[in-house]
Design a protein around this motif. Structure first.
Motif, mmCIF file in Angstrom:
data_model
loop_
_atom_site.group_PDB
_atom_site.id
_atom_site.type_symbol
_atom_site.label_atom_id
_atom_site.label_comp_id
_atom_site.label_asym_id
_atom_site.label_seq_id
_atom_site.Cartn_x
_atom_site.Cartn_y
_atom_site.Cartn_z
ATOM 1 N N ASP A 148 5.601 59.129 82.129
ATOM 2 C CA ASP A 148 6.133 58.420 80.965
ATOM 3 C C ASP A 148 7.324 59.212 80.408
ATOM 4 N N PRO A 149 8.551 58.660 80.523
ATOM 5 C CA PRO A 149 9.713 59.428 80.052
ATOM 6 C C PRO A 149 9.643 59.776 78.568
ATOM 7 N N ASN A 150 8.940 58.954 77.795
ATOM 8 C CA ASN A 150 8.831 59.261 76.362
ATOM 9 C C ASN A 150 8.088 60.566 76.132
ATOM 10 N N GLU A 151 7.151 60.868 77.019
ATOM 11 C CA GLU A 151 6.425 62.140 76.905
ATOM 12 C C GLU A 151 7.196 63.270 77.564
ATOM 13 N N VAL A 152 7.663 62.971 78.767
ATOM 14 C CA VAL A 152 8.275 64.051 79.557
ATOM 15 C C VAL A 152 9.570 64.554 78.913
ATOM 16 N N PHE A 153 10.295 63.666 78.240
ATOM 17 C CA PHE A 153 11.588 64.061 77.663
ATOM 18 C C PHE A 153 11.466 64.713 76.283
ATOM 19 N N GLN A 154 10.243 64.936 75.831
ATOM 20 C CA GLN A 154 10.064 65.501 74.490
ATOM 21 C C GLN A 154 10.804 66.848 74.359
ATOM 22 N N ASP A 155 11.744 66.910 73.450
ATOM 23 C CA ASP A 155 12.467 68.148 73.093
ATOM 24 C C ASP A 155 13.283 68.749 74.240
ATOM 25 N N VAL A 156 13.613 67.956 75.254
ATOM 26 C CA VAL A 156 14.372 68.569 76.359
ATOM 27 C C VAL A 156 15.825 68.800 75.950
ATOM 28 N N GLU A 157 16.359 69.927 76.416
ATOM 29 C CA GLU A 157 17.762 70.267 76.148
ATOM 30 C C GLU A 157 18.670 69.880 77.306
ATOM 31 N N TRP A 158 18.077 69.724 78.478
ATOM 32 C CA TRP A 158 18.803 69.263 79.664
ATOM 33 C C TRP A 158 17.953 68.204 80.352
ATOM 34 N N ALA A 159 18.596 67.153 80.830
ATOM 35 C CA ALA A 159 17.875 66.134 81.606
ATOM 36 C C ALA A 159 18.681 65.861 82.871
ATOM 37 N N ILE A 160 18.055 66.094 83.999
ATOM 38 C CA ILE A 160 18.716 65.866 85.288
ATOM 39 C C ILE A 160 18.023 64.654 85.917
ATOM 40 N N LEU A 161 18.752 63.551 85.934
ATOM 41 C CA LEU A 161 18.117 62.272 86.282
ATOM 42 C C LEU A 161 18.446 61.905 87.728
ATOM 43 N N ILE A 162 17.502 62.188 88.585
ATOM 44 C CA ILE A 162 17.720 62.016 90.024
ATOM 45 C C ILE A 162 17.045 60.747 90.540
ATOM 46 N N GLY A 163 15.899 60.424 89.986
ATOM 47 C CA GLY A 163 15.093 59.323 90.510
ATOM 48 C C GLY A 163 15.799 57.981 90.412
ATOM 49 N N ALA A 164 15.964 57.312 91.525
ATOM 50 C CA ALA A 164 16.544 55.965 91.565
ATOM 51 C C ALA A 164 16.112 55.333 92.875
ATOM 52 N N LYS A 165 16.146 54.014 92.908
ATOM 53 C CA LYS A 165 15.754 53.328 94.140
ATOM 54 C C LYS A 165 16.943 53.263 95.095
ATOM 55 N N PRO A 166 16.740 53.523 96.379
ATOM 56 C CA PRO A 166 17.815 53.278 97.346
ATOM 57 C C PRO A 166 17.911 51.777 97.616
ATOM 58 N N ARG A 167 19.070 51.336 98.099
ATOM 59 C CA ARG A 167 19.206 49.914 98.391
ATOM 60 C C ARG A 167 18.388 49.553 99.630
ATOM 61 N N GLY A 168 17.535 48.579 99.486
ATOM 62 C CA GLY A 168 16.692 48.154 100.608
ATOM 63 C C GLY A 168 17.409 47.122 101.464
ATOM 64 N N PRO A 169 16.853 46.811 102.636
ATOM 65 C CA PRO A 169 17.478 45.828 103.526
ATOM 66 C C PRO A 169 17.653 44.488 102.814
ATOM 67 N N GLY A 170 18.831 43.922 102.960
ATOM 68 C CA GLY A 170 19.086 42.597 102.404
ATOM 69 C C GLY A 170 19.275 42.572 100.895
ATOM 70 N N MET A 171 19.247 43.751 100.268
ATOM 71 C CA MET A 171 19.365 43.772 98.807
ATOM 72 C C MET A 171 20.835 43.662 98.388
ATOM 73 N N GLU A 172 21.130 42.757 97.469
ATOM 74 C CA GLU A 172 22.489 42.620 96.934
ATOM 75 C C GLU A 172 22.813 43.833 96.082
ATOM 76 N N ARG A 173 24.084 44.190 96.070
ATOM 77 C CA ARG A 173 24.475 45.311 95.206
ATOM 78 C C ARG A 173 24.140 45.027 93.751
ATOM 79 N N ALA A 174 24.320 43.767 93.388
ATOM 80 C CA ALA A 174 23.997 43.387 92.001
ATOM 81 C C ALA A 174 22.525 43.671 91.704
ATOM 82 N N ASP A 175 21.665 43.435 92.703
ATOM 83 C CA ASP A 175 20.228 43.681 92.493
ATOM 84 C C ASP A 175 19.963 45.169 92.304
#
Ligand code: LMR
Length: 423
Positions: A148-175
């Motif tokens: 839960d980012p609301n918990e994990v980000f409590q009082d953080v001074e730096w946030a390095i946001l790496i997590g994201a979904k890669p584009r899957g087969p047939g996925m539109e860029r807009a998606d």
């Protein structure tokens, strides 16, 4: 022309909301959702004082000194909290150990790591935390894991946001923009609510410029200036290519700007870069190579790497995250600069405001930066910068529903790729 009207953000996040977490050196009570491991307390300087473990049924293991006193460690700075999302992924697996070793923030800077993952990755996150624990890093005082980012980000001074979904087969860029944008909208809101008000945020998950824009728009209490999109990997790649061509060591290449988007429209600026203090064009006289071979090799390096490895860059991305943060926490050498994707408001280059765009920056080493304002832009650069700017404007229109700027209208076009990995 592909067009899509995108939905409003969902309230449920791809990041799950369990409060599972592992915590080291904690005085919190044990519950089903918390697991606590032991680290000595932060302030222990009396040479002969012993650390022992005090565990009761209701309490996590807490390290105490025999004399019951916690003394200030005079030579260490105040502990800082660092959040990393996508913490069970490959990039993090390289990065976290660099952070914990002191390589990034220095040998006198104790840190607490707050690791954000998905419900699916929670076991892997526990494994990551165990490895961190087993590495006995003196500066690593605490590790929390959670979904839960609301918990994990409590009082953080730096946030390095790496997590994201890669584009899957047939996925539109807009998606892809929509799916990842929702993650970053949620994380922006959580940072706004929970993080230190001057938190510095480095967005790595692609498409990182637009994700950073979404994040900052959802965090109105945090200065927009504090948000970065990682283009340091591109800067490092550009320096490597120039050094190889000139037959010099990498550290002889300076003043390397990446302009624009972390995509195949990015502009590695050989006009203003220097080799051994000289303009690149004086050292490398093959100008056709600079305009074509060099530029394309940097733009498409991520894609080539995926072809070879079968997956995205991880180790070099982690190294470039380290470089990007170090550039903000150490003074920039006289006359040099570094590249980072930052908010364009007030930029002196005529780049449309309200974007996250990679530009040349300098820092005094206080975590903040200023734009370098007097870099020369010729027609060649101007045309290419405009293309990257147009791409970012198109991406921005696709995510208007996530930035609070109305109804999304997505006309990215079928030809251009969006990420270095998508060539
Ligand atoms: C990279 O530049 O290596 C990555 O951003 C590529 C990708 O699409 O994951």
């Amino acid at each position: 022309m592909a067009m899509a009207e995108l939905s409003t953000p969902k309230t449920t996040s791809p990041f799950l909301n369990s409060s599972s977490r592992l915590r080291l050196s904690s005085k919190l009570h044990l519950s089903n959702h918390f697991r606590h491991l032991l680290l000595p307390p932060l302030h222990t300087t009396t040479p002969n004082s012993k650390i022992s473990c005090s565990v009761s049924q209701n309490q996590a293991p807490v390290a105490v000194q025999e004399n019951g006193l916690e003394e200030e460690t005079r030579s260490w700075k105040k502990l800082i909290n660092i959040a990393v999302s996508g913490a069970a992924g490959m990039i993090s697996n390289h990065l976290l150990f660099k952070l914990a070793s002191g390589e990034v923030f220095g040998p006198d800077q104790p840190i607490a790591l707050k690791l954000l993952g998905s419900e699916r990755s929670i076991q892997a996150l526990e494994g990551v935390a165990m490895e961190l624990e087993d590495s006995l890093f003196p500066l690593l005082r605490e590790v929390d894991i959670g979904t839960d980012p609301n918990e994990v980000f409590q009082d953080v001074e730096w946030a390095i946001l790496i997590g994201a979904k890669p584009r899957g087969p047939g996925m539109e860029r807009a998606d892809l923009l929509d799916i990842n944008g929702q993650i970053f909208a949620e994380q922006g809101k959580a940072l706004n609510k929970a993080a230190s008000p001057n938190v510095k945020v480095l967005v790595v998950g692609n498409p990182c410029n637009t994700n950073a824009l979404i994040c900052l728009k959802n965090a109105p209490n945090i200065p927009a200036k504090n948000f970065h999109a990682l283009t340091r990997l591109d800067e490092n790649r550009a320096k490597c290519q120039l050094a190889l061509k000139a037959g010099v060591f990498y550290d002889k290449v300076s003043n390397m700007t990446i302009w624009g988007n972390h995509s195949t429209t990015q502009v590695p600026d050989f006009l203003n870069a220097r080799i051994n203090g000289l303009p690149v064009k004086e050292v490398i006289t093959d100008h056709k190579w600079l305009e074509e071979g060099f530029t394309e090799s940097v733009q498409k390096r991520g894609g080539l790497l995926i072809q070879k490895w079968g997956r995205s860059s991880a180790a070099s991305t982690a190294v470039s995250i380290v470089d990007a943060i170090k550039s903000l926490v150490t003074p920039t050498p006289e006359g040099d600069w570094f590249s980072t994707g930052v908010y364009t408001d007030g930029n002196p280059y005529g780049i449309e405001e309200g974007l996250v765009f990679s530009m040349p920056c300098r820092s005094k080493g206080d975590g903040d930066y200023e734009l370098v304002k007097d870099v020369e832009i010729d027609d060649y650069l101007r045309q290419r910068i405009a293309k990257s700017e147009a791409e970012l404007l198109a991406e921005k229109r696709c995510v208007a529903h996530l930035t609070g700027e109305g109804i999304a209208y997505c006309d990215l076009g079928p030809v251009d790729t969006m990420l270095p990995g998508e060539v």
